[in-house]
Design a protein around this motif. Sequence first.
Motif, PDB file in Angstrom:
ATOM      1  N   LEU A 201      13.543  26.726 -21.279  1.00 31.77           N
ATOM      2  CA  LEU A 201      14.239  28.004 -20.879  1.00 31.77           C
ATOM      3  C   LEU A 201      13.574  28.483 -19.591  1.00 31.77           C
ATOM      4  CD1 LEU A 201      14.564  29.998 -24.238  1.00 31.77           C
ATOM      5  CD2 LEU A 201      16.412  28.967 -22.841  1.00 31.77           C
ATOM      6  N   ASP A 202      14.425  28.966 -18.877  1.00 30.38           N
ATOM      7  CA  ASP A 202      13.895  29.747 -17.506  1.00 30.38           C
ATOM      8  C   ASP A 202      13.785  31.066 -17.822  1.00 30.38           C
ATOM      9  OD1 ASP A 202      14.552  27.420 -15.793  1.00 30.38           O
ATOM     10  OD2 ASP A 202      16.618  27.901 -15.521  1.00 30.38           O
ATOM     11  N   ALA A 203      12.464  30.994 -18.845  1.00 33.03           N
ATOM     12  CA  ALA A 203      11.750  32.633 -19.188  1.00 33.03           C
ATOM     13  C   ALA A 203      10.401  32.368 -19.204  1.00 33.03           C
ATOM     14  CB  ALA A 203      12.486  32.934 -20.637  1.00 33.03           C
ATOM     15  N   ASN A 204       9.709  33.601 -18.746  1.00 27.29           N
ATOM     16  CA  ASN A 204       8.538  33.541 -19.140  1.00 27.29           C
ATOM     17  C   ASN A 204       8.163  33.591 -20.763  1.00 27.29           C
ATOM     18  OD1 ASN A 204       5.873  35.514 -19.533  1.00 27.29           O
ATOM     19  ND2 ASN A 204       5.722  34.848 -17.290  1.00 27.29           N
ATOM     20  N   TRP A 205       6.920  33.065 -20.930  1.00 23.64           N
ATOM     21  CA  TRP A 205       6.365  32.748 -22.394  1.00 23.64           C
ATOM     22  C   TRP A 205       6.256  34.122 -22.938  1.00 23.64           C
ATOM     23  CZ3 TRP A 205       1.740  34.305 -24.575  1.00 23.64           C
ATOM     24  CH2 TRP A 205       0.826  34.837 -23.705  1.00 23.64           C
ATOM     25  N   LYS A 206       5.907  34.995 -22.277  1.00 27.59           N
ATOM     26  CA  LYS A 206       5.231  36.461 -22.902  1.00 27.59           C
ATOM     27  C   LYS A 206       6.632  37.038 -23.333  1.00 27.59           C
ATOM     28  CE  LYS A 206       3.062  37.764 -19.287  1.00 27.59           C
ATOM     29  NZ  LYS A 206       3.220  36.569 -18.689  1.00 27.59           N
ATOM     30  N   ALA A 207       7.834  36.893 -22.842  1.00 31.40           N
ATOM     31  CA  ALA A 207       9.149  37.454 -23.273  1.00 31.40           C
ATOM     32  C   ALA A 207       9.524  37.261 -24.729  1.00 31.40           C
ATOM     33  CB  ALA A 207      10.341  37.142 -22.144  1.00 31.40           C
ATOM     34  N   ALA A 208       9.353  35.795 -25.070  1.00 28.84           N
ATOM     35  CA  ALA A 208       9.641  35.512 -26.299  1.00 28.84           C
ATOM     36  C   ALA A 208       8.341  35.791 -27.290  1.00 28.84           C
ATOM     37  CB  ALA A 208       9.879  33.828 -26.220  1.00 28.84           C
ATOM     38  N   SER A 209       7.197  35.841 -26.771  1.00 26.41           N
ATOM     39  CA  SER A 209       5.847  35.744 -27.508  1.00 26.41           C
ATOM     40  C   SER A 209       5.818  37.218 -28.223  1.00 26.41           C
ATOM     41  CB  SER A 209       4.762  35.238 -27.008  1.00 26.41           C
ATOM     42  OG  SER A 209       4.894  33.861 -26.699  1.00 26.41           O
ATOM     43  N   GLU A 210       6.073  38.196 -27.276  1.00 21.12           N
ATOM     44  CA  GLU A 210       5.652  39.581 -27.441  1.00 21.12           C
ATOM     45  C   GLU A 210       7.064  40.181 -28.588  1.00 21.12           C
ATOM     46  OE1 GLU A 210       7.270  42.867 -26.464  1.00 21.12           O
ATOM     47  OE2 GLU A 210       9.206  41.688 -25.936  1.00 21.12           O
ATOM     48  N   GLN A 211       8.241  39.296 -28.482  1.00 20.98           N
ATOM     49  CA  GLN A 211       9.201  39.717 -29.331  1.00 20.98           C
ATOM     50  C   GLN A 211       8.958  39.083 -30.772  1.00 20.98           C
ATOM     51  OE1 GLN A 211      13.667  38.682 -28.680  1.00 20.98           O
ATOM     52  NE2 GLN A 211      13.179  37.481 -30.722  1.00 20.98           N
ATOM     53  N   SER A 212       8.106  38.074 -30.870  1.00 17.14           N
ATOM     54  CA  SER A 212       7.524  37.619 -31.950  1.00 17.14           C
ATOM     55  C   SER A 212       6.698  38.300 -32.966  1.00 17.14           C
ATOM     56  CB  SER A 212       7.196  36.190 -31.831  1.00 17.14           C
ATOM     57  OG  SER A 212       5.915  35.983 -31.433  1.00 17.14           O
ATOM     58  N   ALA A 213       6.198  39.128 -32.186  1.00 22.42           N
ATOM     59  CA  ALA A 213       5.269  40.413 -32.936  1.00 22.42           C
ATOM     60  C   ALA A 213       6.111  41.118 -33.729  1.00 22.42           C
ATOM     61  CB  ALA A 213       4.392  40.815 -31.735  1.00 22.42           C
ATOM     62  N   SER A 214       6.766  40.647 -34.294  1.00 21.98           N
ATOM     63  CA  SER A 214       7.605  41.309 -35.308  1.00 21.98           C
ATOM     64  C   SER A 214       8.518  42.532 -34.856  1.00 21.98           C
ATOM     65  CB  SER A 214       6.600  41.967 -36.497  1.00 21.98           C
ATOM     66  OG  SER A 214       5.909  41.140 -37.118  1.00 21.98           O
ATOM     67  N   ASP A 215       9.182  42.012 -33.745  1.00 26.53           N
ATOM     68  CA  ASP A 215      10.282  43.196 -33.187  1.00 26.53           C
ATOM     69  C   ASP A 215      11.566  43.139 -34.058  1.00 26.53           C
ATOM     70  OD1 ASP A 215      12.157  44.469 -31.745  1.00 26.53           O
ATOM     71  OD2 ASP A 215      12.167  43.169 -30.148  1.00 26.53           O
ATOM     72  N   GLY A 216      11.618  44.398 -34.876  1.00 27.50           N
ATOM     73  CA  GLY A 216      12.805  44.551 -35.907  1.00 27.50           C
ATOM     74  C   GLY A 216      13.878  45.260 -35.143  1.00 27.50           C
ATOM     75  N   PHE A 217      13.651  46.034 -34.088  1.00 26.81           N
ATOM     76  CA  PHE A 217      14.968  46.918 -33.374  1.00 26.81           C
ATOM     77  C   PHE A 217      15.934  45.654 -32.984  1.00 26.81           C
ATOM     78  CE2 PHE A 217      11.565  50.298 -32.624  1.00 26.81           C
ATOM     79  CZ  PHE A 217      12.455  51.208 -33.627  1.00 26.81           C
ATOM     80  N   HIS A 218      15.540  44.427 -32.268  1.00 27.62           N
ATOM     81  CA  HIS A 218      16.365  43.729 -31.702  1.00 27.62           C
ATOM     82  C   HIS A 218      17.208  43.185 -32.752  1.00 27.62           C
ATOM     83  CE1 HIS A 218      14.061  40.165 -32.806  1.00 27.62           C
ATOM     84  NE2 HIS A 218      15.017  39.287 -32.488  1.00 27.62           N
ATOM     85  N   THR A 219      17.059  42.972 -34.054  1.00 30.06           N
ATOM     86  CA  THR A 219      17.805  42.587 -35.042  1.00 30.06           C
ATOM     87  C   THR A 219      19.153  43.280 -35.174  1.00 30.06           C
ATOM     88  OG1 THR A 219      15.875  41.711 -36.266  1.00 30.06           O
ATOM     89  CG2 THR A 219      17.862  41.446 -37.300  1.00 30.06           C
ATOM     90  N   LEU A 220      18.886  44.598 -35.202  1.00 31.49           N
ATOM     91  CA  LEU A 220      20.292  45.305 -35.443  1.00 31.49           C
ATOM     92  C   LEU A 220      21.081  45.334 -34.493  1.00 31.49           C
ATOM     93  CD1 LEU A 220      18.336  48.606 -36.066  1.00 31.49           C
ATOM     94  CD2 LEU A 220      19.447  47.276 -37.771  1.00 31.49           C
ATOM     95  N   THR A 221      20.649  44.852 -33.148  1.00 32.13           N
ATOM     96  CA  THR A 221      21.885  44.813 -31.952  1.00 32.13           C
ATOM     97  C   THR A 221      22.118  43.456 -31.590  1.00 32.13           C
ATOM     98  OG1 THR A 221      20.000  45.186 -30.629  1.00 32.13           O
ATOM     99  CG2 THR A 221      21.371  47.202 -31.386  1.00 32.13           C
ATOM    100  N   LEU A 222      21.203  42.623 -31.170  1.00 25.36           N
ATOM    101  CA  LEU A 222      21.445  41.153 -30.634  1.00 25.36           C
ATOM    102  C   LEU A 222      21.598  40.434 -31.954  1.00 25.36           C
ATOM    103  CD1 LEU A 222      20.838  39.698 -28.225  1.00 25.36           C
ATOM    104  CD2 LEU A 222      18.587  39.082 -29.034  1.00 25.36           C
TER     105      LEU A 222
END
Length: 457
Positions: A201-222
Amino acid sequence: MTRTKDRLADGTRIDELIDVERREVQIRTLSDHELYDLEMERIFGKAWLLLGHETEIPNPNDFVLRSMGEDQVIVARARDGEIHVSLNVCPHRGMRVCRSDSGNLPVHRCVYHGWAFRPDGAFIGSPVEREKMHGEIRTKAELSLKKARVTVYGGLIFATWDQDGPSFEEFLGDMKWYYDMLFCRTDRGLEVLGPPQRFVLDANWKAASEQSASDGFHTLTLHQWLGEIAGFGNGDLTTSMYGVEVTSRLGHSLRCTHLAKKFEQVAGTRASELTVEERLAMFPPPGISKEMVPELMRNLKPDQLKLLTTTPPQVGNLFPNMLIAFVYVPQADGTVLGLIAVHAYVPRGPGRMEFVNWLLAEKDTPEPLKQAMLRESIHMFGTSGMIEQDDSDTWPEMTQVARGSQSRKVTLKYQAINTVGRPADWPGPAEAYDGFTKDDTQWNWWLAYRDHMVSAD
């Protein structure tokens, strides 16, 4: 260009990128080339990194190529069964020694000048031995491939370049108690369901990795479709956002979801009316069949077993770049299927990353259940899976935004703070927060990132 250890070339101190008081992170962290180079040294040069699973290389001389940051490594099983991780760079002239993605070789030979190495990285010799093309200045031991420090945990292969740093157990800290419930729960352990799926992906590794740290909010929308179409939370994802979040300043976290309503749906009874063993048999963890419950009873402690039947860990991470998913997926026939996946988000430059996805099952899982898990996992978590299509839309755009002269001044905000506190009867260690999902887990990821980047030698 000059650079001190804690200051970028434009004068910005690294610790200024993360505002601890306001809980904000400058979005330039997702695009800065200089910061990326430091990450390769201070995080990917020192942290324990996921490289694969031991069942990918079951036989002596089996190997796969993987990456530790920008460094490609050979992950190989030697004749004695030990797993070794060696830098895939010939010490002669810097050519890659191994160029096959996987295979079985008793000797890895560099195509450039023919230097040869064993699966454990040891230098065997160069062509025309009597002429000593490798010279006499260095011993053969000194000409071996650079080796990483390796540990195998629950079948997962981790490695680090930091020979004198924390042990893997120290790296996990208090969170190990929870990870043992996932990766060390059966007699024979987990196995991969085929090679990992990978895409770039054309994306920085931290964009995915910090989301993997149990981001629950995005589940409701994305992932809103999970409720509307897939039936999660009986159509209302808000209800599944309540639970317990477990986290550590080391950057690791897990979201633990209540199962009480699932018992009412599946069994028509309250969980409190059943014993732990009855609950495990009625609603076993992902990848576990009713017949395998005695293995759980043997391998886990009573408090861990109870948690598996009340508020089990389902999604989370290991710092810096690993996601964990042990999830329950409703099926069209009213049953629930458990899936197991782990991801690694491997840097390929400030604006690129490789997404590596392993799908897993317990070795003792009945074959029909394994095949059902594989099919559903590909549908949900695969390269074109429904969940991954959602996520992979956002990370590239965040990375692109971080390059703009004005937009790079925006800050990422983690200001939804859990105020409910620890459940009174929570049996496990580490920090635990009750109630609706909040930002604490991701914020701890950024604090761990800051610690690695600022406290480096």
